[in-house]
Every structure is written in C-alpha cells, then in structure tokens.
Scaffold this active site. Structure first.
Site, PDB file in Angstrom:
ATOM      1  N   ASP A 162       0.842  -1.184   0.000  1.00 23.20           N
ATOM      2  CA  ASP A 162       0.000   0.000   0.000  1.00 23.20           C
ATOM      3  C   ASP A 162       0.885   1.244   0.000  1.00 23.20           C
ATOM      4  O   ASP A 162       1.778   1.386   0.844  1.00 23.20           O
ATOM      5  CB  ASP A 162      -0.892  -0.017   1.236  1.00 23.20           C
ATOM      6  CG  ASP A 162      -1.781   1.210   1.321  1.00 23.20           C
ATOM      7  OD1 ASP A 162      -1.310   2.221   1.875  1.00 23.20           O
ATOM      8  OD2 ASP A 162      -2.930   1.161   0.842  1.00 23.20           O
ATOM      9  N   ASP A 207      -0.283   8.914  -8.626  1.00 23.44           N
ATOM     10  CA  ASP A 207      -0.850   8.604  -9.940  1.00 23.44           C
ATOM     11  C   ASP A 207      -2.355   8.873  -9.958  1.00 23.44           C
ATOM     12  O   ASP A 207      -2.960   9.262  -8.958  1.00 23.44           O
ATOM     13  CB  ASP A 207      -0.564   7.153 -10.296  1.00 23.44           C
ATOM     14  CG  ASP A 207      -0.488   6.921 -11.797  1.00 23.44           C
ATOM     15  OD1 ASP A 207      -0.864   7.815 -12.560  1.00 23.44           O
ATOM     16  OD2 ASP A 207      -0.039   5.825 -12.189  1.00 23.44           O
TER      17      ASP A 207
END
Length: 867
Positions: free
Chosen positions: A603, A621
């Site tokens: 994560d 992103d």
C-alpha cells in the site's frame, strides 16, 4: 423425572414473555453494534497496515480468532454463572470499555510504530509479528468478549432441553439479522451522518445501553429453581435415541461445524471477487454484497429453525440433504453469475443512483440468497443433531460457534491466498463445493447399516467430491474482451488482491484490473510520460522520487531520463507489478533492472508513512475516486504525511482524472490540499478537450517557478544544448493553469478527511449523476470555464508562483488556455470562435512551439510528448 432448572430460566410471573422479547431485541442490537465495530476495525487497520489483501486477512483472522476463543471459553462458563443474562450484560459493557481503548491503542501505535518499523521493516517476519501484536491488542479483547454473548443469551433463553434447536436457531437468526443491519448502516448511513468516529462511539453507546438494560432485566429474574414434572412434560422432549437414531460423536459434529465455517467464508470471499468484476466497487456496492450475504445466513438460520421442527424425518437424513443441496448451488454459482451478468457485463450501466443500487441488490439476491440460505442452515441445524444429548445450551452454542469460526478463519485464508491464485475464482468455488459431499459421505459411512450398504451410499458422494476438486469449469472466463474492437487476451492473473489482465488492442496493449479499470497502456505513452516530465521539469534538481502507484511502469520509468539517485515505487497490487515487468519492459525504460529503482507490492500510503527518506518529488498517480479505499489517498491525513516526507523545496504532485471528477470532487480535493500545503498550483497534463488530467502540485510558499530550470532540463532531455530558450519556455509554460491556493475558489468546499470521507462516499453518487446527465465531468467547456475563472482570480502577472517569469513567459501561459479553447470549440463545431483562439495562441507562441495534432481520441489518452 425432575431436572434442575438452569439459572435465569424462571422469570417473575407475568414477565416471562415480555422479558424474553426484550432480551431478543437486545441481542439484535448487540449484533448490529458488533458488525459496525468489525467494519470500522478492518478499515482502521487497513489504514494502519496498508489496504492490502494480507492486511485485511490479518485483521479478519484475529477478529474471528477472538470470537472463536470467546465462544469456547464463555460457553464453558455459561452453565456455572449465577445469572447468564446479567453476565451477557456485563460482557456487553466490557466490549464497550475495551472498544474505547481503541483510540488509546491507535494513538500509541502512531507514536511507537515508526521507530519499531525502522528496526524491523527490512525483516518481513519481524514486521509481520509486530503487525499481529498491534492488531491483537486492538481487536482480540473486544472480539473475545463478543464471543461470549451468544452462549450467555442461549443459556438464558433456552428454558428446556427439548428447545435447544428451535430457540438456538432463532437466536442465531436474530443476531445475524442485527449484523446485516449493522453492515448496511455502516456502509450507507453512519459515516455520512456521524463520521467514522461518531459511528464508532454510537456502537459503544449501543453496547453500554444493551448491557445496562440486560442487567436491569436480570434483576427481575428469580433465583433458579427446579422444573416441576408438569413443566418438564410440557416442554418439547428431546429426540429419542433408538437403533435407527445413533447419536453422532462430538468430534464429528465439531468437524462438520469446522468444515461448514471453512466453506462458508471461503465461498463469501470468492463471491466477493466475482462481484468485483462487474460493479462500481465503491463502499456502497461492497456494503450491499456483505449485507446480502448476512441476510442469506439469517434466512438460513430460520430455515434451520423450521427443519428442526420436523419430526418425521431422521435429523441426519435432513443434514445430508442440506449438505448435498449446498454443494449443488455453490458448484452452479459461477455459471449462474455469468448468465446473470451476460458474461461479466457491467451491472447497471447508465442507471441513475437508486436504480443502480437496486440493480446491484437484485444481482446479489439472485446469486447469494438461495446458496446462502443453504450454507447458513448447516451450522444452526447441528443443534438439532446434538439436542438428544441434552447439553447445556450455552456450552453447546459456544462450542459450535467456536469450531465454525475457527473454520471460517482457515476458509477465508485458503480461499483468498491458495485456491484463488491456483484455480481461479470458478475453479475455487468448485473446490469448496467439494467439502459438502465429502461431509455427507462421512455421515453416511457411520450409518447403522452393514458396511456394504454404507460404502454403497458414501462412495458416489466421495467420487463427486473428488470430481469437483479435479474438474475445471468450461465456457467461463475471468476477463471480458471487446472482440468488436479486436481485443485479445495476452495474460491474466487471478490473484489474492484482484483479477488483472493484459489486453492487446490493435497495435497497443493495456493493463486492466477487474475488467473495467484500465491502469494505462501503450496507446497513452505521452500521457503517462507527462505525469513525470511536467513536475520534474519544474524542480531544479530532482534526485529522489517516490511514486504512489505503478500501473504499466511507463510513468515511473520516465524518471530515469533524469540524473536521479533513487526511485521508490509502491503498488498495492502484486499482480500489476508482475504483469508490468513481464509485458511493458520495452516502454518503461528498463525500470525493473535499474539498481536505483525499488518496486514494492505494498500500500503506497503505508510505504510513504514509514519511508526513511526525504523526497524531492512525490508523484501520486491517477486513482479512480469512487473505488472503495481510494478516497483515503485524497485525505488531509494522507497529504500531511506526504508533506512530512518532502525534502526542502520538494513537490507533492497529485494527478487528477478530470474525466472521473465533477466540480464537487475537484473542489474538495483542492481544498484539502490547500489546507495542508502553503502553496498549491495547477498544471495541465494536456491541452486537449477530452479525457483531460491536471496536477495539483503542493509545496512551500517560497517555491517559485524558475524558467531557467525549464530550459536546463529541456536541453538535457533533448541532448541539444543549443535549443532556443524561448522555444523551451513556450513548450513548458503553456501547461501551467494557475495558482489554486491564491485563488480562493475552493474555500467553501468540504475537507476530505478519514473521519469525514466526502470523496469516498460522494464520488460514487456523482458517477451515476453524470451517467444520467444531472452533472458533468470536469472536461470540455466545464474545464475551460475553470481555467478562465482561475486566471481571472490570479492573473499570471499577480501569481506569486510566477514571480520569476517575465511578460513573454506569462504570454506563453495565456497561450495554453487559448489553445485549449480552440480544441474545445472546434470539437463543438464552432469554427469561427475556435479560429479566433487559435490566432491568439499563435500570436503568443513561436510557431515552431505549437503542439502537434493527434488523431488519438481515446478518452484519457489524448496526449503529446512535447518535452
């Protein structure tokens, strides 16, 4: 025969019926609060340890382990306590007290874990041990106490030995129904109305109220007295033990309970994966799926209650029938799902919000309810099997639930981490279906018949179990392809985290997650590269870079064009990492071979929180805002961590897919970043009218854009030290959109925090509103208006970020807006007005710096590489 009456079984005259109804209501509320706790605990531990499949499995396993241990321990204590109802009340109060400790423990974790992680982070076994310790401290005490509530309530409610099956199954149904309503409330109502902290405190308050009410009710119960002969005769007698009815040994009953839990939770994990292939995958759709499953288990308990009243059929025969029916519906579920979704078609496409939820609910009911009823009936019906032994109710319930929950732990882990990667979701469902005929064969082999007859009955079932293990389902696929567009499957991973595919589409290939979420591909090379080029061009010396998300690796690979020292990438899906390395190496710049690069399947927020390096650039992103868990990457807490991990002069870059955001989501994300970073500026990722992206770049207020840095980087990238300065400045500055923090445009939008996750809960609704035309994405004219408003609020000449940019450079900034309007108006067919904007653009920009046209009209992929 006179049998001593158990404690709590003799209420004051006239209060028996009312007291039992009150107790039943309290038990429903107890189940409601327990599921609210579970949902919030799993979410919180996901934030602490990372939202990976392993972290979620760890949290659930420890929670279930607490329930199992509690059921076993408190079940053995139930016959010995003076008042089972009062003990139930004390357990509820203790659950609330230990739940309050959650806040203290998480604060302690945040204080101690970073230092401990610095020591053990590179030792996977030590890190896992640390996580288990923290999760156990948070979850186990409360779960252990919760595990005692069913045995104690059963000890109180079951007044006669012949009513263990009927009353026990009813109690199980009540508690599970409470859990179903808790799951629905935790998914749809409580976080929006109260915030997560408020929802947690509500669950604590409910447990305190239930405990206090149970203690008050217990005061009206007389001390235990023996039943009279008339009372005993009036109670339903236990099943007679005859030659035709041989009691099952306790170990066999325990084994059935264990195997039932194994298969039931394993099937639930696999069904959840099936639904992930065709849904929005928001907090709402997950809540509907979970609620439907719990509702099916509730109905299964009621079915067991009805079956327990049947006297004309031997209980073992009914149990065998249940097991075989369960096997059949589980084995059929992959085909049923593909038929119901027309081959993994997206559910509710184009539907309005309520219509979409209704479509998801209908699918969940069709696929899960009938199988779920059969699965849910097996465990409570075992009470009918053991009733003839005249057990203590609390001890019997505690033992069965403990074994079933232990099996559930194993089933969820094996299904998610062994069967899914090994057999795929359809094959894994068939493998779990095999558990039931195997159990039925084990029962039949113990029939009081000659061995030849036993083998004759059991052998076909054992053969069916082996066949289900070995057969691979035909005619089913885990990937939906657009064959009209010429798509073909290159690779597929049905992993523990997601189903990920690489699809060839003409000359290009893309990587997809769960069929409908595209992470990128070669058709958007310029787009993916610009996500690195634009921010790195503005930093004077970007050496250490962190990426939240990998995708194809093209974006991160672009950083290697610069003289970087370190590139750290965290991608939550290991399947994506594997396929990016295997299929996109020609385009991601030897990313996986470069010694400066570290790629971790973790994560990203967890990686960033515990990073031991300060970064010059942190690049986040594009993330789909309505996906469950993604909203955490847009929260104030996440941005606070990002700012702490920046070196002096560092930049945090949040890329936003405007083709997936309305003005509400954009405003909330921008406001949240502005609350964290002293300065937030906006850069375009493109100049095209469709599928646009922008970057919100946060920094300290003393960070200013240096045009000389743009020239320096541009010449280095081109390998040409003689490129004209004005040309390079024009190419770069036309992507600058304005100063968000100085504009004041976002002051009235709500903050997005972990406690009040407005993005995670608002974006799914906005998506459906766009589909029905109620609102629009921030593209086209809406985006053009935003650019103009931003420029009006803070003109380039007054923008503190542009203090080093001269008047010519400010003209390049205005030129970018003109070119965007030219493209939008041209797309709308307003050619005269479009031409005027093109003329303005050309007047402000050297002709040689004009963007090249592109025929690529794929939404989200219309980019050019201009650096």
């Amino acid at each position: 025969m006179v049998i001593p009456k158990r404690p709590d079984s003799a209420p004051v005259a006239g209060t028996a019926g009312a007291g039992r109804w009150i107790a039943a209501g309290l038990f429903v509320v107890s189940g409601f609060a327990a599921l609210v706790y579970q949902v919030l605990w799993v979410r919180e531990l996901g934030l602490l340890f990372g939202n990976t499949a392993q972290a979620a499995a760890l949290a659930i396993a420890i929670f279930f382990a607490g329930l199992a241990a509690g059921g076993w321990f408190w079940g053995r204590q139930a016959p010995r306590v003076r008042s089972a109802l009062a003990t139930f009340g004390l357990l509820e109060i203790a659950v609330a007290a230990t739940a309050l400790g959650h806040f203290l423990l998480t604060d302690l974790y945040h204080a101690l874990y970073p230092g401990l992680y610095a020591v053990v982070g590179d030792l996977p076994w030590a890190d896992l041990t640390l996580r288990i310790l923290v999760a156990t401290l948070v979850l186990f005490p409360s779960a252990f106490l919760m595990g005692g509530t069913l045995p104690m309530m059963g000890q109180f409610m079951v007044r006669a030995s012949g009513r263990l099956a009927t009353t026990g199954t009813a109690l199980y149904a009540l508690n599970t129904f409470g859990s179903a309503t808790g799951a629905l409330a935790a998914g749809f109502v409580l976080p929006i109305a109260l915030g997560f902290h408020g929802a947690y405190l509500l669950a604590i308050g409910l447990d305190l109220a239930v405990g206090a009410a149970a203690l008050a009710l217990a005061r009206h119960v007389r001390p235990p007295r023996p039943l009279t002969e008339n009372e005993e005769q009036a109670s339903p007698p236990p099943p007679a033990r005859t030659k035709a009815t041989v009691l099952l040994p306790p170990r066999l009953v325990d084994g059935i309970a264990l195997a039932s839990g194994f298969a039931t939770l394993g099937v639930e994990v696999l069904w959840t994966r099936l639904f992930a292939q065709v849904l929005q995958n928001s907090v709402y759709t997950y809540s509907i799926v979970l609620t439907s499953f719990l509702l099916a288990l509730t109905l299964g308990s009621l079915a067991a209650n009805a079956l327990a009243r049947i006297k004309v059929i031997e209980p073992r025969t009914l149990l065998v029938g249940l097991l075989l029916l369960a096997a059949g519906v589980i084995a059929a579920s992959p085909w049923a799902f593909h038929i119901a979704t027309d081959g993994l078609g997206y559910v509710g496409a184009g539907a309005a919000w309520l219509d979409y939820l209704a479509a998801v609910g209908r699918l969940a009911l069709v696929i899960m309810v009938l199988p779920g009823i059969l699965l849910g009936a097996v465990l409570p019906y075992l009470l009918r099997i053991i009733e003839a032994t005249r057990p203590e109710p609390g001890e019997a319930l505690g033992r069965l639930v403990a074994m079933n929950t232990a099996g559930a732990i194993m089933g969820s882990l094996v299904a998610g981490f062994v069967l899914l990667p090994l057999l795929g979701v359809s094959g894994a469902l068939l493998a779990l279906a095999a558990v039931y005929p195997a159990l039925a064969a084990g029962l039949l082999i113990r029939e009081p018949r000659p061995w030849a007859q036993r083998i004759g009955y059991a052998a076909p079932l054992a053969t069916a179990a082996v066949a289900l293990l070995l057969v691979r389902p035909g005619g089913l696929t885990a990937a939906r392809l657009d064959t009209v567009a010429g798509e073909r499957l290159l690779d597929l991973r049905e992993g523990s985290h997601a189903t990920v595919t690489v699809v060839q589409r003409g000359e290009h290939r893309v990587i997809r997650v769960n069929n409908y979420y595209t992470l990128g591909g070669t058709m958007s090379l310029e787009s993916e590269r610009n996500r690195t080029l634009i921010p790195m061009m503005t930093h004077p010396d970007p050496r250490r870079i962190f990426y939240l998300g990998l995708g194809t690796g093209i974006t991160a690979g672009t950083a290697l064009r610069f003289p970087v020292e370190r590139v750290d990438i965290c991608e939550i899906l290991p399947e994506v990492v594997d396929l990016a390395e295997r299929h996109f190496a020609p385009w991601n710049g030897a990313l996986f071979e470069d010694p400066r690069v570290r790629v971790r399947a973790q994560d990203a927020h967890h990686c960033l929180r515990h990073a031991q390096v300060d970064y010059d650039l942190i690049i986040s992103d594009l993330f789909t805002p309505w996906k469950a868990g993604t909203g955490n990457l847009y929260t104030r807490e996440h941005y606070d961590i990002a700012r702490q991990r920046l070196a002096d002069g560092g930049l945090f870059v949040q890329w936003l897919p405007l083709y997936q955001l309305t003005a509400k989501e954009l405003g909330s994300i921008a406001r949240t970043m502005i609350e964290t970073f002293p300065q937030v500026v906006v850069w375009r990722g493109d100049l095209f009218p469709n599928g646009s992206i922008i970057a919100l770049i946060g920094s300290d207020e003393d960070v200013h854009l240096d045009p000389d840095v743009l020239v320096q980087h541009g010449r280095a990238l081109a390998g040409n030290p003689t490129l004209p300065e004005e040309l390079l400045k024009a190419i770069s500055l036309r992507f600058y959109a304005g100063n968000a923090s100085a504009s004041g445009l976002f002051d009235d939008f709500p903050l997005n925090t972990r406690n009040r996750p407005v993005i995670e809960y608002g974006a799914p609704r906005s998506q459906r509103e766009v589909h029905t035309g109620e609102v629009r994405w921030m593209v086209g004219a809406e985006l053009g208006l935003f650019y103009e408003t931003l420029a009006e609020q803070v003109p380039p000449a007054d923008d503190p970020y542009l203090t080093r940019v001269d008047e010519t450079g400010q003209g390049f900034v205005r030129a970018g807006r003109h070119y965007y309007h030219y493209r939008v108006l041209g797309r709308q067919g307003r050619t005269d007005l479009a031409q005027r904007h093109l003329d303005a653009f050309l007047a402000l920009t050297p002709f040689a710096a004009a963007p090249r046209e592109s025929n690529n009209q794929d939404p989200g992929s219309t980019w050019r590489e201009d650096f």
